[in-house]
Design an enzyme around this catalytic site. Sequence first.
Site, PDB file in Angstrom:
ATOM      1  N   GLY A 197      -1.051  -1.712 -15.392  1.00  0.00           N
ATOM      2  CA  GLY A 197      -1.932  -1.364 -14.294  1.00  0.00           C
ATOM      3  C   GLY A 197      -1.136  -1.117 -13.029  1.00  0.00           C
ATOM      4  O   GLY A 197       0.087  -1.312 -12.995  1.00  0.00           O
ATOM      5  N   PRO A 199       0.518  -1.466  -9.225  1.00  0.00           N
ATOM      6  CA  PRO A 199       1.161  -2.630  -8.587  1.00  0.00           C
ATOM      7  C   PRO A 199       0.151  -3.445  -7.783  1.00  0.00           C
ATOM      8  O   PRO A 199      -0.752  -2.900  -7.158  1.00  0.00           O
ATOM      9  CB  PRO A 199       2.218  -1.995  -7.673  1.00  0.00           C
ATOM     10  CG  PRO A 199       2.443  -0.626  -8.214  1.00  0.00           C
ATOM     11  CD  PRO A 199       1.139  -0.199  -8.817  1.00  0.00           C
ATOM     12  N   GLU A 420      -9.419  14.050  17.491  1.00  0.00           N
ATOM     13  CA  GLU A 420     -10.090  13.063  16.648  1.00  0.00           C
ATOM     14  C   GLU A 420     -11.612  13.232  16.690  1.00  0.00           C
ATOM     15  O   GLU A 420     -12.297  12.969  15.699  1.00  0.00           O
ATOM     16  CB  GLU A 420      -9.700  11.645  17.074  1.00  0.00           C
ATOM     17  CG  GLU A 420      -8.229  11.320  16.910  1.00  0.00           C
ATOM     18  CD  GLU A 420      -7.725  11.520  15.498  1.00  0.00           C
ATOM     19  OE1 GLU A 420      -8.512  11.331  14.544  1.00  0.00           O
ATOM     20  OE2 GLU A 420      -6.553  11.887  15.327  1.00  0.00           O
TER      21      GLU A 420
END
Length: 651
Positions: A197, A199, A420
């Site tokens: 799987g 880390p 933004e």
Amino acid sequence: MNSTVKTALLWVVIIVLVFLLWSLFQTTKNNSEPIQYSEFMARVKAGQVAQVKIRGNEITGEMTSNAKAKKEFHLIGPSNNTTMVDMLDSKGVKVEFEEQRDNSLITGLVTWAPILFLVGLWIFFMRQMQAGGNKALSFGKSKAKLLSGNAKKVTFKDVAGVDEAKVELQEIIEFLKEPQKFTKLGGKIPKGVLLMGPPGTGKTLLARAIAGEANAPFFSISGSDFVEMFVGVGASRVRDLFEQGKKNAPCIIFIDEIDAVGRHRGAGLGGGHDEREQTLNQLLVEMDGFESNDGVILVAATNRPDVLDPALLRPGRFDRRVVVDLPDLKGREGILRVHTRTIPLAEDVDASVLARGTPGFSGADLANLVNEAALNAARYDKKKVQMVDFEFAKDKVMMGVERKSLVMSDREKRNTAYHESGHTIVAAILPAADPLHKVTIIPRGRALGLTQQLPTEDKYSYSKRYLDALLAVMMGGRIAEEIFLGEITTGAGNDIERATGMARRMVCEWGMSDLGPVTFGKKEEAIFLGREFAQHQDFSESTAVEIDREVKRILDKAYKTAHDVISNNKSGLDRIARRLLERETLDGAEVNEILIAETGIDYIKNKEFYPEEGPGEKMTIAPGSGPSTDVQSPLPPAPVPAPSGAGGSTA
């Protein structure tokens, strides 16, 4: 403990040798004068001797004060000499007799002491020269550690978020405790279990839990511990490891990061004589070769199962492959509860809310989140960890550390705010996009500003409509610069790079274009690079032109969508940008309030009831299920252009 005892014994030997040497030379270290027996008798007759001490045939004495010779003397004389004793008595010399000591043992030890010292010194240095401090000439001994019963135990209660893996491993423990329960029907104990799987998902933690639950010997070793500079050491250590396992059967052997020795054979320049391949060959034989290893269960962990040799993965060696994947919503909540058991929490802390706000987090990420929250609370001398501390930790883990030392001019702040705000308003208004979580113009990590979205639920596949909305959100920053600033900046470099990569994958991998359900580009394995993947062009040049045209068409469509949204909501974007300049950070609810005041539409409620999937639009495997983050890249020093990915964003 063994190392401490050995060190203490070494110092004891050194002290004894020093004492023996001192005893040997104690009699001759003074300034006494050696004389002959005849001279001694002459001095006695002349009345120049004051006192003597007789020990066997050793005679030591002192001269009188009027004698011109040295005050002290020593000699070897005859033993039991009554004439000499009568002479001494007649001259008034003080005579003292001492029992003669047997110095043969001391003399022998002192004689052999230099040789013994040199031999011990040679052994000491030979031991130190061996890697890991092993005994001399024992290179091939296994470095596996047998778990001590006094060590702090980890049990399955300490593991959460991987329920399926726990069930598989619980059965292994039952095999060890009650083998007859399963073997009575002809079943056999699995020889190997492979935990694989991403880390940080808890593979090693599961192995530690197995050790804590099973009442059986547990050996642990890392894959890199097998191979060292000496040829044949790896294979020898594998043999020794399984020999230890057979002696302690039934037992469990855990190899962490097995891809260090289990990589596909022929994937290096060494060929069949490569040291790593010899180690792998020996491991294959020990697991399932001519001789069986009954009662020895091998548990291994790796996050690179794709590079393991097929012979290692076959049944009979690794009978079971347990996938330890990223936790889902329920799993994340369980992991958070495990890590917060020992932390005093305020009443406003809700693990379920935190779990919903951390999609894509691994167990290690969540442990780090809890630790950062506890450290932040301690920084302000709080008695309990509050929800605001967890929100701070979540922003720090997801978006990076605030760069308070970076001073931005008012012009750059304004540019960042409108950039933004462009991402923000497109993300808020498009129904198929993930809900807006937070927008900030505070520099974090390598980004000057950041817009963050969080999905309402875990996603395992993405629809085309969702990806189109994601591309439009990426384009929002550049369009806001064009409309409100009248110029474009390098801040959109990361957005454009990510959007281009996403559009190309839509065309070449997922068949989401007018070219049809076709994949372009074949991944080939570069064998001399250790099975790393390289892209091979398996299509014509004319098809490449069509692919480029489709990629541009998808990007142009996303650009137009974002342009329409921003053009129709200029006043709303302007208000968001101005509020950002005042507050620096806004959350999704605050942005929604601004848009409600402008348009009268609750966009958060729109997303809750919007059917994302259209008819026939079910997707392929998703490129990821984590939160979406759009950043404005920092301005580079002139005249160097903005580097790719300068914003350090995650998709």
